[in-house]
Design a protein around this motif. Structure first.
Motif, PDB file in Angstrom:
ATOM      1  N   HIS A 178       0.865  -1.192   0.000  1.00 28.90           N
ATOM      2  CA  HIS A 178       0.000   0.000   0.000  1.00 28.90           C
ATOM      3  C   HIS A 178       0.895   1.234   0.000  1.00 28.90           C
ATOM      4  N   GLY A 179       1.303   1.629  -1.196  1.00 29.42           N
ATOM      5  CA  GLY A 179       2.213   2.756  -1.304  1.00 29.42           C
ATOM      6  C   GLY A 179       3.591   2.386  -0.779  1.00 29.42           C
ATOM      7  N   THR A 180       4.097   3.178   0.144  1.00 24.72           N
ATOM      8  CA  THR A 180       5.423   2.928   0.714  1.00 24.72           C
ATOM      9  C   THR A 180       5.375   2.005   1.921  1.00 24.72           C
ATOM     10  N   ILE A 181       4.179   1.543   2.318  1.00 29.65           N
ATOM     11  CA  ILE A 181       4.050   0.670   3.474  1.00 29.65           C
ATOM     12  C   ILE A 181       3.353  -0.615   3.052  1.00 29.65           C
ATOM     13  N   ASN A 182       3.118  -1.495   4.014  1.00 30.67           N
ATOM     14  CA  ASN A 182       2.411  -2.747   3.780  1.00 30.67           C
ATOM     15  C   ASN A 182       1.203  -2.837   4.690  1.00 30.67           C
ATOM     16  N   ALA A 183       0.080  -3.267   4.110  1.00 34.06           N
ATOM     17  CA  ALA A 183      -1.123  -3.552   4.887  1.00 34.06           C
ATOM     18  C   ALA A 183      -1.127  -5.048   5.202  1.00 34.06           C
ATOM     19  N   ILE A 184      -1.080  -5.376   6.480  1.00 32.73           N
ATOM     20  CA  ILE A 184      -1.022  -6.770   6.928  1.00 32.73           C
ATOM     21  C   ILE A 184      -2.307  -7.085   7.686  1.00 32.73           C
ATOM     22  N   VAL A 185      -2.979  -8.136   7.266  1.00 33.76           N
ATOM     23  CA  VAL A 185      -4.210  -8.567   7.917  1.00 33.76           C
ATOM     24  C   VAL A 185      -3.941  -9.927   8.553  1.00 33.76           C
ATOM     25  N   GLY A 186      -4.042 -10.004   9.874  1.00 34.31           N
ATOM     26  CA  GLY A 186      -3.827 -11.254  10.593  1.00 34.31           C
ATOM     27  C   GLY A 186      -5.150 -11.869  11.012  1.00 34.31           C
ATOM     28  N   GLU A 187      -5.206 -13.195  10.988  1.00 36.53           N
ATOM     29  CA  GLU A 187      -6.446 -13.867  11.378  1.00 36.53           C
ATOM     30  C   GLU A 187      -6.718 -13.752  12.871  1.00 36.53           C
ATOM     31  N   LYS A 188      -5.715 -13.315  13.632  1.00 44.26           N
ATOM     32  CA  LYS A 188      -5.879 -13.152  15.073  1.00 44.26           C
ATOM     33  C   LYS A 188      -5.012 -11.987  15.523  1.00 44.26           C
ATOM     34  N   ALA A 189      -5.467 -11.304  16.560  1.00 47.16           N
ATOM     35  CA  ALA A 189      -4.730 -10.153  17.061  1.00 47.16           C
ATOM     36  C   ALA A 189      -3.397 -10.593  17.648  1.00 47.16           C
ATOM     37  N   VAL A 190      -2.362  -9.830  17.376  1.00 46.78           N
ATOM     38  CA  VAL A 190      -1.030 -10.079  17.919  1.00 46.78           C
ATOM     39  C   VAL A 190      -0.509  -8.775  18.510  1.00 46.78           C
ATOM     40  N   ASP A 191       0.467  -8.882  19.385  1.00 41.79           N
ATOM     41  CA  ASP A 191       1.096  -7.714  19.976  1.00 41.79           C
ATOM     42  C   ASP A 191       2.333  -7.370  19.157  1.00 41.79           C
ATOM     43  N   PRO A 192       2.272  -6.364  18.309  1.00 43.79           N
ATOM     44  CA  PRO A 192       3.413  -6.069  17.433  1.00 43.79           C
ATOM     45  C   PRO A 192       4.645  -5.621  18.196  1.00 43.79           C
ATOM     46  N   LYS A 193       4.476  -5.080  19.415  1.00 39.81           N
ATOM     47  CA  LYS A 193       5.624  -4.604  20.166  1.00 39.81           C
ATOM     48  C   LYS A 193       6.549  -5.753  20.558  1.00 39.81           C
ATOM     49  N   ARG A 194       5.976  -6.955  20.690  1.00 36.77           N
ATOM     50  CA  ARG A 194       6.803  -8.097  21.073  1.00 36.77           C
ATOM     51  C   ARG A 194       7.401  -8.815  19.870  1.00 36.77           C
TER      52      ARG A 194
END
Length: 468
Positions: A178-194
């Motif tokens: 999506h332009g200069t970034i990526n749209a990521i769709v996960g089937e379940k919520a994850v904690d991106p900070k970890r």
């Protein structure tokens, strides 16, 4: 141009007689500080300010009606602490505890107060330092159980890092450029900070199901996180209603306007005004308007709402749960194909030299291995320090030649087995063919136009022809 960013905080009135709505509004009107805020409950006031620069100078309105940087945030909090009576202030890390004048105390009660202030093991939770409170809050966030609901992530991590992200989180993910970034769709919520390493500069998440949904979070530089739950924004302070410049500044740099600017920071075709309107809509339609305003596919909302599976998204690169070896192969293939951290031109040169001419590479490696073997054998028949150095050099040449061949074969197999690389290559080839056809048609149209305008051509009309 001054770059403003919002900061939020709380003011707790410890005595409703001394600190109330009138005192709250009067202080900011006197200092002419631009802010949003209101009384949440029982003398608890939530406040949002705009600051700029390293000193975090707050936005104020001057006598001519212009927004300018005022005093630093720390100085404003000190002034607030000195002016307002019996209040506790917590704004963006600036903490001031209100002084409570209890008057004179009996001797026995004074001793008890002194004992409590020294700190007892059973009373350590009564008065926490800001560091302790932050630590406990972080621990609580880590222990928080994430809802079993799909999650949308807009982030600037490269495509080559997503296979490892899916493998570590054990969650199937679909990635859409999506332009200069990526749209990521996960089937379940994850904690991106970890999970995300290295940490992205821009990171946005949207969840429409689960507890507290819908919820939108935006993180910049992995440290400034702002959330939105479609519960509306804080109202501007009363004194600001008399100034058009103050109201316009609050709409653009505070509340939904500030968050909208963050959302489109890395989006090429995003509109901050449209995103702001989506954030100010209701909870039911807000996420749909937000997805549309961000220029994303409507099918993504179907996945977030549970009406579609992640692997059903068309033209998306789906990364399933995989072993470490398979994830490594996929990540390596995407990196080599130019969808990783290194510049695509670098990998294009690498592929041209090492992968497009396997026969030449094998021949060069064989010659190098033979040369290294002869040096190694000759060194073994000789004696002395030079012989040992020669044996080491010969062995190094042989190992280098063999490792180059094995590495090239491993990379070649990874590229051939990667479905994502093949799909991206096919899409790039189709796009190149489309551009070439458009170029040829444009050249043909230009040539036809030039021929029609050339004097003496069959299609050009002379004055005599016009008269006839």
């Amino acid at each position: 141009m001054t770059m403003w960013r919002p900061v939020s905080g709380d003011i707790y009135g410890l005595d409703p007689i001394l600190f109330n709505e009138e005192a709250f509004q009067e202080f900011f009107a006197k200092e002419r500080v631009l802010a949003r805020g209101k009384n949440i409950e029982n003398g608890h006031y939530e406040i949002e300010l705009a600051v700029t620069g390293r000193r975090r100078r707050v936005a104020v309105l001057d006598d001519e009606g212009y927004v300018i940087p005022g005093m630093p945030l720390s100085e404003l909090v000190d002034t607030m602490d000195a002016t307002l009576r019996k209040v506790q202030i917590v704004i963006d890390g600036e903490v001031r505890y209100g002084d409570i004048d209890l008057g004179s105390l009996p001797a026995d009660l004074a001793e008890d107060v002194a004992f409590f202030q020294e700190g007892d093991d059973g009373l350590t939770g009564v008065a926490q330092t800001p560091e302790e409170a932050t630590s406990e809050t972080a621990d609580a966030e880590e222990d928080e159980e994430l809802p079993d609901a799909p999650l949308l992530m807009l982030t600037d991590i490269v495509l080559a890092e997503i296979p490892a992200l899916a493998a570590v989180s054990k969650v199937t993910m679909a990635a859409i450029p999506h332009g200069t970034i990526n749209a990521i769709v996960g089937e379940k919520a994850v904690d991106p900070k970890r999970l995300i390493l290295p940490k992205p500069v821009f990171h946005l998440t949207l969840r429409t199901q689960g507890e507290g949904a819908p919820v939108l979070t935006v993180t910049l530089d992995n440290q400034r996180t702002q959330s939105w739950t479609w519960d509306g924004q804080l109202p501007i302070l009363d004194w600001m209603n008399e100034y058009d410049g103050a109201r316009e500044f609050a709409d653009e740099h505070l509340g939904a306007g500030a968050l909208a600017r963050r959302c489109v920071l890395e989006i090429e075709d995003g509109s901050a005004m449209e995103v702001r309107d989506a954030l100010l809509s209701n909870k039911k339609l807000g996420p749909a308007f937000f997805v549309q305003a961000m220029g994303l596919r409507p099918e993504i909302l179907d996945v977030l709402d549970g009406r579609m599976k992640v692997n059903e998204l068309q033209d998306a690169e789906v990364f399933e749960q995989a072993t470490f070896a398979k994830a490594l192969r996929e990540a390596l293939a995407l990196e080599i194909s130019g969808h990783g951290v290194a510049k695509p031109k670098l990998w294009a040169t690498y592929r041209k030299v090492f992968l497009d001419n396997p026969g030449l590479l094998n021949a060069a490696a064989s010659i190098q291995a033979a040369l290294g073997g002869s040096i190694f054998v000759g060194a073994l028949q000789a004696k002395g320090r030079k012989a040992r150095w020669g044996a080491g050099a010969g062995a190094l040449l042989m190992v280098n030649a063999v490792s180059r061949i094995l590495t090239t074969q491993f990379i070649q197999e990874s590229l051939e087995q990667s479905e994502a690389v093949q799909k991206l290559a096919a899409a790039a080839a189709e796009e190149a063919r489309t551009e070439e056809r458009a170029r040829i048609q444009q050249e043909a149209a230009s040539a036809s136009a030039e021929t029609a305008q050339t004097p003496g051509s069959a299609t050009a009309q002379t004055p005599e022809d016009s008269d006839e």
